[in-house]
Design an enzyme around this catalytic site. Sequence first.
Site, PDB file in Angstrom:
ATOM      1  N   HIS A   1    -113.778 -32.673  12.644  1.00 49.03           N
ATOM      2  CA  HIS A   1    -114.701 -32.701  13.795  1.00 49.03           C
ATOM      3  C   HIS A   1    -114.715 -34.111  14.386  1.00 49.03           C
ATOM      4  O   HIS A   1    -113.661 -34.629  14.719  1.00 49.03           O
ATOM      5  CB  HIS A   1    -116.079 -32.221  13.303  1.00 49.03           C
ATOM      6  CG  HIS A   1    -117.107 -31.955  14.357  1.00 49.03           C
ATOM      7  ND1 HIS A   1    -116.849 -31.849  15.696  1.00 49.03           N
ATOM      8  CD2 HIS A   1    -118.436 -31.746  14.224  1.00 49.03           C
ATOM      9  CE1 HIS A   1    -117.963 -31.601  16.356  1.00 49.03           C
ATOM     10  NE2 HIS A   1    -118.953 -31.538  15.488  1.00 49.03           N
TER      11      HIS A   1
ATOM     12  N   HIS B   1    -107.756 -27.316  18.787  1.00 47.68           N
ATOM     13  CA  HIS B   1    -109.195 -27.170  19.046  1.00 47.68           C
ATOM     14  C   HIS B   1    -109.571 -25.700  18.872  1.00 47.68           C
ATOM     15  O   HIS B   1    -108.796 -24.820  19.210  1.00 47.68           O
ATOM     16  CB  HIS B   1    -109.523 -27.609  20.489  1.00 47.68           C
ATOM     17  CG  HIS B   1    -110.966 -27.880  20.685  1.00 47.68           C
ATOM     18  ND1 HIS B   1    -111.869 -26.883  20.937  1.00 47.68           N
ATOM     19  CD2 HIS B   1    -111.661 -29.034  20.622  1.00 47.68           C
ATOM     20  CE1 HIS B   1    -113.072 -27.420  21.057  1.00 47.68           C
ATOM     21  NE2 HIS B   1    -112.978 -28.724  20.859  1.00 47.68           N
TER      22      HIS B   1
ATOM     23  N   ASP C   1    -110.304 -36.486  20.804  1.00 49.81           N
ATOM     24  CA  ASP C   1    -110.198 -37.595  19.839  1.00 49.81           C
ATOM     25  C   ASP C   1    -108.857 -38.298  19.880  1.00 49.81           C
ATOM     26  O   ASP C   1    -108.683 -39.350  19.253  1.00 49.81           O
ATOM     27  CB  ASP C   1    -110.439 -37.046  18.422  1.00 49.81           C
ATOM     28  CG  ASP C   1    -111.866 -36.545  18.277  1.00 49.81           C
ATOM     29  OD1 ASP C   1    -112.053 -35.359  17.952  1.00 49.81           O
ATOM     30  OD2 ASP C   1    -112.784 -37.339  18.542  1.00 49.81           O
TER      31      ASP C   1
END
Length: 425
Positions: A263, A304, A361
């Site tokens: 995450h 994702h 990210d």
Amino acid sequence: MTQKVQIIIDGKTIDLPVLKASLGRNVIDVRELIREGMFTYDPGFLSTASCDSSVTYIDGEAGILLYRGYPIEQLAADSSHLEVCYLLLNGELPSASEFAKFKQEINNRMPIEEDFQHIFDGFNKQSHPMSMTCAAVAALASCYHEGFDIYDKDHRREAALNLIAKIPTIAAMTYKKSIGEDFIQPEEGLSYAENFLNMCFGTKGKMANVSPTLAEAMDKIFILHADHEQNASTSTVRLAGSTETNPYAAIAAGIAALWGPSHGGANEAVLDMLTEIGHESRIEEYVAKAKNPNDPFRLMGFGHRVYKNFDPRATVMQESCHAVLNELGLADPLLKVAQELETIAREQDYFIERKLYPNVDFYSGITFKAVGIPVKMFTVLFTLGRMPGWITHWDEMLTNGFKIGRPRQLYLGPTARDYITINKR
Ligand code: SDX
């Protein structure tokens, strides 16, 4: 006329209502099943809507992200993180006077009381900043618990202002603790991002030299992280909040969930991965590891649960990354590794078939590194950005009414059996 679907259980036809979305997928309301002696089964909640919400909309196939209906690309280009905080909390963009009042309310709450700062005395320089952040936010519950009524909307608003105001100060304190420097308090007259960067890089009596480009890039990154529907950490905040616990404690639970490398911890893991790869010549070796079903290694920053197209935040993040590196005149070799990795991953069937694209990210870490933020601070910055989203979902749940979250299970354990005393075993 309410649309329905039918399922047949033991020859009995059960009508289940379909609830209509304003955007995206409608849902089958399965609550009736409890009376039919059945549960639904969906580990990881891939096909489960845990609540209804009006905050954020994601279309994973089209790569769309809306905060209260506004596209993330427009907010990143023209808004500010504090204005996005106001939008998420209130559902509408503020007027100039509303925004001026909101900014002052946040600025007034940014300082951390002197005695509270001693919580950091219990940590050492090696303490992970996410652990310190989680502990500090949980400890805020000790300052704001007596007399706190979660059903009073003014109390909820005060908690929201307090958390949005104090998280940059706490985040900067975890950084100063890790480098053994004194804490810096927030300054009047600085923007939210400038204040954060000054509390990190300033010293007593000497302001940090924060360039507008860096402050703007940091503010944009906070906007991109501000909310993301019912992700793991937001769902954690909702589940913890559904027990009527103190909101600071519920948010601390969300911070703990965000820390995981699957995450929010992925941004730190991306940098560790790029550093381990080190050079474009080694990329193929790591891509092979990522594709090997027997190797737990995954390309951090790729894939994702919802986006099966490019994460729209990654696109904006990549632009920010280039702007920061150009401003600093840096040619970070890891950026070249990242770009080469992205190119290779997007050409190979393994990633195309599984729709594995760079996520939010993937580029944020390179930007943070360029600004001088240490890798272990990356997820703390994600925490800082996501704070308004968490507290908005908590407030929405409390405003709209809720039941305590209590999932059931598919039991596969032993059937009932009698205890045997030890002398007969
Ligand atoms: C965030 O939910 C949110 O909104 C989160 C977030 C937010 O803003 O709150 O967007 C922030 O958490 C972004 C994601 C950051 N995590 C990472 O970058 C870690 C690397 N990514 C993976 O761990 C993974 O992609 C997840 C956890 C993000 C999603 O996992 P899923 O949806 O459970 O998918 P999966 O594990 O079932 O994978 C499907 C297939 C598998 O292969 P097969 O078994 O079908 O052969 O894709 C493969 C996986 O092995 N796969 C990857 C991969 N991600 C999935 N293979 C290599 N590298 C990867 N990164």
